[in-house]
Write a protein that holds these residues in place. Structure first.
Motif, mmCIF file in Angstrom:
data_model
loop_
_atom_site.group_PDB
_atom_site.id
_atom_site.type_symbol
_atom_site.label_atom_id
_atom_site.label_comp_id
_atom_site.label_asym_id
_atom_site.label_seq_id
_atom_site.Cartn_x
_atom_site.Cartn_y
_atom_site.Cartn_z
ATOM 1 N N GLY A 61 0.734 -1.508 -0.270
ATOM 2 C CA GLY A 61 -0.012 -0.081 -0.227
ATOM 3 C C GLY A 61 1.066 1.100 -0.190
ATOM 4 O O GLY A 61 0.677 2.350 -0.767
ATOM 5 N N HIS A 62 1.583 1.306 0.631
ATOM 6 C CA HIS A 62 2.298 2.614 1.267
ATOM 7 C C HIS A 62 3.742 3.187 -1.070
ATOM 8 O O HIS A 62 3.891 4.073 -1.011
ATOM 9 C CB HIS A 62 4.083 1.767 2.034
ATOM 10 C CG HIS A 62 5.184 0.778 1.259
ATOM 11 N ND1 HIS A 62 4.816 -0.164 2.174
ATOM 12 C CD2 HIS A 62 6.597 1.592 0.722
ATOM 13 C CE1 HIS A 62 5.988 -0.695 1.059
ATOM 14 N NE2 HIS A 62 6.514 0.059 1.126
ATOM 15 N N GLU A 133 -1.195 15.527 2.071
ATOM 16 C CA GLU A 133 -2.269 14.880 2.361
ATOM 17 C C GLU A 133 -2.223 13.353 2.699
ATOM 18 O O GLU A 133 -2.822 11.978 2.788
ATOM 19 C CB GLU A 133 -4.037 15.240 2.508
ATOM 20 C CG GLU A 133 -4.285 16.495 3.271
ATOM 21 C CD GLU A 133 -5.895 16.670 2.238
ATOM 22 O OE1 GLU A 133 -6.764 15.944 2.333
ATOM 23 O OE2 GLU A 133 -5.942 17.955 2.115
ATOM 24 N N VAL A 134 -2.192 13.622 1.194
ATOM 25 C CA VAL A 134 -1.503 11.850 0.952
ATOM 26 C C VAL A 134 -0.478 11.279 1.117
ATOM 27 O O VAL A 134 0.233 10.154 1.629
ATOM 28 C CB VAL A 134 -1.461 11.433 -0.542
ATOM 29 C CG1 VAL A 134 -0.279 10.463 -0.859
ATOM 30 C CG2 VAL A 134 -2.687 11.853 -1.557
ATOM 31 N N HIS A 135 1.025 12.258 1.943
ATOM 32 C CA HIS A 135 1.688 12.182 2.261
ATOM 33 C C HIS A 135 1.780 11.535 3.760
ATOM 34 O O HIS A 135 1.276 10.768 4.467
ATOM 35 C CB HIS A 135 3.333 13.225 2.614
ATOM 36 C CG HIS A 135 3.431 13.119 1.449
ATOM 37 N ND1 HIS A 135 4.990 11.876 1.044
ATOM 38 C CD2 HIS A 135 3.310 13.563 0.298
ATOM 39 C CE1 HIS A 135 4.934 12.144 -0.428
ATOM 40 N NE2 HIS A 135 4.684 13.280 -0.743
ATOM 41 N N LYS A 136 0.785 12.063 4.756
ATOM 42 C CA LYS A 136 -0.280 12.290 5.957
ATOM 43 C C LYS A 136 -0.794 10.980 5.860
ATOM 44 O O LYS A 136 -0.511 9.911 6.636
ATOM 45 C CB LYS A 136 -1.335 12.706 6.107
ATOM 46 C CG LYS A 136 -1.892 12.827 7.910
ATOM 47 C CD LYS A 136 -2.414 13.810 8.350
ATOM 48 C CE LYS A 136 -2.852 13.816 9.090
ATOM 49 N NZ LYS A 136 -4.219 14.851 9.397
ATOM 50 N N TYR A 137 -1.471 10.450 4.295
ATOM 51 C CA TYR A 137 -2.603 9.373 4.717
ATOM 52 C C TYR A 137 -0.905 8.029 4.945
ATOM 53 O O TYR A 137 -1.270 7.256 5.476
ATOM 54 C CB TYR A 137 -3.219 9.046 3.463
ATOM 55 C CG TYR A 137 -4.049 7.763 3.050
ATOM 56 C CD1 TYR A 137 -4.325 7.028 4.081
ATOM 57 C CD2 TYR A 137 -3.035 7.016 1.972
ATOM 58 C CE1 TYR A 137 -5.466 6.212 4.027
ATOM 59 C CE2 TYR A 137 -3.565 5.516 2.423
ATOM 60 C CZ TYR A 137 -4.809 5.151 3.160
ATOM 61 O OH TYR A 137 -5.042 4.154 2.664
ATOM 62 N N GLY A 138 -0.220 8.474 4.252
ATOM 63 C CA GLY A 138 1.029 7.092 3.541
ATOM 64 C C GLY A 138 1.642 6.817 4.941
ATOM 65 O O GLY A 138 1.921 6.200 5.220
ATOM 66 N N ASP A 139 1.667 8.442 5.712
ATOM 67 C CA ASP A 139 2.543 8.297 6.896
ATOM 68 C C ASP A 139 1.794 6.466 7.653
ATOM 69 O O ASP A 139 1.823 6.326 9.075
ATOM 70 C CB ASP A 139 2.538 9.277 7.987
ATOM 71 C CG ASP A 139 3.847 10.122 6.535
ATOM 72 O OD1 ASP A 139 4.829 9.115 6.147
ATOM 73 O OD2 ASP A 139 4.302 11.674 7.172
#
Length: 170
Positions: A61-62, A133-139
């Motif tokens: 997923g990442h 936001e996508v980076h935050k979701y990835g974290d």
């Protein structure tokens, strides 16, 4: 140990799905039209490998999140270049002669080009916010993945016939 004693997670989910179907008035035959798709049938599979599916999706997923962020970043770069080109074109419109009946047409083209450049610049800002936001979701996804990895020994004890088996994909 509660669910494991009752016959495992898959059987438990089948009973819950059957109860939900009965409550919805869909009880009866398990095939044919009007049949409700059960989560247990879609996820656990024939060999009850739902955890493997979940693990695989979370593991990769990442990479999907990174690919999405890269795509959005590339799109933002293209939109920014386009916005700059449109702004440059709008400024150059005043260099042309605007005499006679073409004067209103030049004004319309200049104004519409400036507005279009502004819209694309606004889109660039929104895409940059989306990247954050996508980076935050990835974290968050990585944190969830680590929780799954930490729970793997317990799941293996419940699902593996021999808990000492080393899983090749782990």
């Amino acid at each position: 140990t509660g669910r494991a004693e009752r016959g495992g997670g898959a059987r438990f989910l089948r009973r819950v799905s059957a109860a939900a179907a009965a409550a919805a008035g869909l009880a009866g035959g398990r095939s044919g039209e009007g049949r409700m798709a059960f989560f247990v049938e879609s996820f656990w599979g024939e060999r009850n490998n739902g955890f493997d599916v979940l693990y695989h999706n979370m593991k990769h997923g990442h990479l999907s999140t990174k690919d999405l962020a890269d795509f959005i970043r590339e799109r933002a770069t293209i939109e920014e270049t386009y916005s700059r080109s449109m702004t440059k074109l709008a400024k150059s419109a005043s260099n042309y002669t605007q005499l006679g009946t073409f004067a209103p047409v030049w004004d319309v083209f200049k104004t519409s080009t400036e507005k279009l450049a502004s819209c694309h610049l606004d889109l660039v800002r929104r895409l940059q916010e989306l990247i954050k936001e996508v980076h935050k979701y990835g974290d968050e996804q990585i944190k969830a993945y680590k929780k799954v990895i930490n729970s793997f020994p317990y799941v293996c004890q419940m699902t593996c016939p021999n808990p000492k088996i080393e899983m090749a994909w782990f």
